[in-house]
Design a protein around this motif. Structure first.
Motif, short mmCIF file in Angstrom:
data_model
loop_
_atom_site.label_atom_id
_atom_site.label_comp_id
_atom_site.label_asym_id
_atom_site.label_seq_id
_atom_site.Cartn_x
_atom_site.Cartn_y
_atom_site.Cartn_z
N LEU A 1 60.84 42.36 -39.93
CA LEU A 1 61.62 41.24 -40.46
C LEU A 1 60.69 40.20 -41.07
N GLN A 2 59.59 39.90 -40.38
CA GLN A 2 58.66 38.88 -40.87
C GLN A 2 58.01 39.28 -42.19
N SER A 3 57.79 40.59 -42.36
CA SER A 3 57.09 41.05 -43.57
C SER A 3 58.04 41.38 -44.72
N ASN A 4 59.36 41.35 -44.48
CA ASN A 4 60.34 41.72 -45.50
C ASN A 4 60.87 40.46 -46.19
N GLU A 5 60.45 40.27 -47.43
CA GLU A 5 60.84 39.05 -48.16
C GLU A 5 62.34 39.02 -48.45
N PHE A 6 63.00 40.19 -48.46
CA PHE A 6 64.44 40.22 -48.72
C PHE A 6 65.24 39.70 -47.51
N MET A 7 64.56 39.57 -46.37
CA MET A 7 65.24 39.11 -45.16
C MET A 7 65.03 37.61 -44.93
N GLU A 8 64.57 36.91 -45.93
CA GLU A 8 64.24 35.50 -45.76
C GLU A 8 65.46 34.69 -45.31
N ALA A 9 66.62 34.99 -45.86
CA ALA A 9 67.84 34.25 -45.51
C ALA A 9 68.18 34.44 -44.03
N LEU A 10 67.97 35.65 -43.53
CA LEU A 10 68.24 35.90 -42.11
C LEU A 10 67.25 35.16 -41.23
#
Length: 681
Positions: free
Chosen positions: A342-351
């Motif tokens: 999650l921390q490394s996935n930029e698409f999960m920023e909103a979460l």
């Protein structure tokens, strides 16, 4: 009458029909308003109800913790013992503080709560406790809540599929007046009624249909509404939901928000008719309560949009319908690898931005870890097999040691650090030092051995050692060590070897524990201890007052027996330079007791008692000839003395016949090795 019928009759007589009627109350909307005025808290939000549920069980300060509070809700609900949370006081405080903030509407009610920690650290147990707690709490008067349904012409009732709050039926333009009236009539200042959110699409359909029928008079629409008491139940899919991600190919977001009932389209003519829709997704189901997301970070992206909307806006988007309001507590849990993704996935920023992470580490306090195993391995659960003293303790000791980081403090061992964490005092270390140790080790408890692994190995040891009546520490330690070879979560040989070395550390500590225990059992002769104590005190008194001691045999006055006094004081590490201080302390203590009219007893002074026991053991071990236990032949006199010691171990320390014999033979073998070394020098 048969026995079975008689039994059922007795059970029937014990039931309370009046309580059943109260719990299954149904009435009009006007009657519900009367209930609200008497008890405004029936209108609470999901977060408010959850927080009140926890606080209703009470709390207490943790002794010596400088401000930590323990909530009884997490200790042992209903005394069931199955889901008690041991340790983890600080993470649970953080969790309850989030609930409190959300209940006060400070913003955390619009976040996803993420329990993050290693496998087996109680994340699922916490979620399960909250769900079961809600089910219990809503059955109490203090936790009551209500929902509504629509009376049909044929007398049947169509219940709101999302179990909405009846006050949501009040139109937006009238809500302010209704709330003002209810708050004024209730006369309660500690809770103010608010109406938030709107009814689901199906109830909205019925409301509009009847509003036309009554020419816009919404109060007459409410006359066709039935209100009932609502019970949350995960099994009945009411107010409590659980979602577990499946294989990505099979994931469908309608599992969260409901789906069209295609069989009813022919009846109602269109997909947009809410009567042709199943409001049975996990978010629909969990309205008014709580939803648990298992391994939440494994969700498909399509699900994440629903999750974000549900948390931030308190709305979901069912297919073919407008956004629908929900009121639910969202709790997810995940492990370390998934969180790193999650921390490394930029698409999960909103979460990430809408998530409150609470670390749930392994227990790092020995006494709390022992409680985990005692819950499952106790005389009531383990029938037909005796668990020797310290067996669960050494297993817990090893588990805790694997979770601790090596101390940076020079000269402090990992074992000593564990003892400090467990509240034991060590020379040169204060409470502040212990706080500093915990602060330095930021990831402590997030790695190490899971309680599940230890439980598996204790279970295996119970099953494998069929010939033994007692399970001893070495049986468990051997299982723990042999299992490391194939442990799926140990990724390198260096870590595996470190865990093996900790087994050796625990064995050494256990040896010290049982040596001391056997010594105390041998020295448990009350008369001999009393005589030795009296002799010591007489000599200390004479020494401090510069007097002589009368020899009981010769009647002559002699100098205080320095050799006797030092032989006792050495046992508790009183140096020569501090002997005068220690002796004065003892005499001052005796004097203070005398002023209060109390007599001195060595058992009230733990250090002196230990010193006397060790001295008496040293004097008696040769007469008992404990080392003869390792030989084949034991004379009658020695056997009688050994049997006395064995009976003390059984009576005072929790051993049985087999485990007492085992521990005596083990300690005897240690002394035999010690004697052999002494002779070889």
């Amino acid at each position: 009458m048969s026995n079975g019928q008689a039994f059922l009759s007795q059970v029937s007589e014990r039931q309370d029909p009046e309580q059943f009627r109260q719990e299954h109350w149904q009435g009009s909307f006007a009657e519900y308003l009367d209930i609200v005025m008497r008890n405004p808290r029936v209108t609470r939000s999901a977060y408010q109800r959850l927080y009140d549920m926890i606080m209703a069980e009470g709390s207490y300060p943790v002794e010596g913790s400088n401000g930590l509070v323990r909530y009884r809700f997490f200790d042992d609900p209903q005394n069931e013992g199955e889901d008690a949370i041991f340790g983890l006081t600080k993470p649970l405080m953080e969790l309850v503080n989030v609930f409190k903030s959300a209940a006060l509407k400070y913003g955390t009610e619009r976040r996803v709560l993420l329990l993050h920690g290693p496998v087996g650290s109680s994340k699922s147990t916490i979620a399960r406790l909250l769900k079961r707690g809600l089910e219990r709490y809503c059955r109490a008067n203090s936790g009551a809540l209500y929902t509504f349904g629509w009376k049909e012409d044929d007398g049947s009732i169509t219940w709101d599929p999302m179990h909405g709050e009846p006050l949501q039926l009040v139109p937006a333009h009238a809500r302010e007046d209704v709330c003002a009236y209810l708050n004024r009539e209730s006369g309660q200042d500690d809770y103010q009624i608010e109406i938030e959110g709107d009814i689901c699409p199906l109830s909205r359909y019925y409301f509009k249909e009847r509003l036309e029928k009554f020419a816009g008079d919404w109060t007459k629409v409410l006359d066709t509404v039935v209100v009932k008491r609502l019970f949350l139940s995960e099994q009945d899919r009411i107010g409590v939901g659980t979602f577990q991600p499946k294989d990505e190919k099979n994931q469908d977001s309608t599992e969260l928000t409901g789906d069209i009932n295609y069989r009813k389209i022919a009846e109602y003519g269109t997909e947009s008719d809410p009567r042709a829709f199943n409001f049975d997704g996990e978010f629909n189901v969990s309205n008014r309560g709580m939803i648990e997301f298992i391994e939440v970070l494994k969700l498909d992206v399509a699900f994440l949009y629903d999750l974000l909307g549900a948390s931030q806006e308190h709305k979901i988007k069912p297919k073919k319908f407008a956004q629908t309001d929900i009121d639910t507590v969202i709790v997810g849990h995940t492990n370390e690898p998934e969180y790193r993704k999650l921390q490394s996935n930029e698409f999960m920023e909103a979460l990430r931005d809408r998530t409150i992470k609470i670390d749930v580490p392994y227990v790092t306090t020995l006494d709390e870890e022992i409680k985990i195993y005692k819950k499952d391995y106790n005389p009531e659960r383990v029938r037909g097999k005796h668990i020797a003293p310290h067996t669960l303790e050494v297993a817990a000791m090893w588990a805790v040691l694997t979770r601790l980081e090596e101390p940076k403090h020079h000269g402090l061992t990992l074992l000593q650090k564990m003892k400090l964490y467990n509240g034991k005092s060590l020379p040169g270390f204060t409470t502040e030092n212990v706080k500093q140790l915990r602060k330095e080790a930021r990831r402590e408890g997030m790695e190490g051995i899971s309680p599940r692994y230890v439980q598996d190995k204790i279970s295996n040891a119970l099953v494998v050692n069929t010939t033994a009546t007692s399970l001893n520490p070495f049986m468990v330690l051997n299982e723990l060590e042999s299992g490391l070879t194939h442990h799926s979560l140990i990724h390198n040989d260096e870590l595996r070897e470190h865990y093996r070395q900790l087994i050796s550390v625990v064995k050494e500590e256990y040896t010290d524990i049982v040596k001391n225990e056997v010594q105390r059992a041998i020295a448990a002769d009350e008369d001999a201890l009393t005589r030795l104590c009296g002799n010591y005190i007489d000599n200390v008194k004479a020494y401090t007052q510069r007097e002589k001691v009368k020899n009981k045999f010769t009647g002559e006055d002699e100098e205080p027996d320095e050799r006797l006094m030092r032989s006792i004081e050495d046992k508790i590490d009183i140096p020569e330079s501090r002997k005068d201080d220690f002796r004065r302390e003892i005499m001052n203590y005796i004097g203070a007791l005398a002023i209060d009219g109390k007599s001195f007893n060595y058992r009230t002074n733990e250090r002196l008692q230990k010193a006397l026991e060790m001295k008496l053991f040293e004097d008696q071990k040769d007469t008992i000839k404990l080392t003869s236990l390792v030989s084949q032949v034991v004379d009658k006199d020695t056997q009688e003395k050994i049997d006395i010691v064995k009976s003390r171990l059984i009576r005072n320390y929790g051993y049985n016949e087999e485990s007492a014999t085992d521990v005596l033979q083990y300690v005897a073998s240690i002394f035999a090795r010690g004697d052999a070394k002494s002779e070889g020098k």
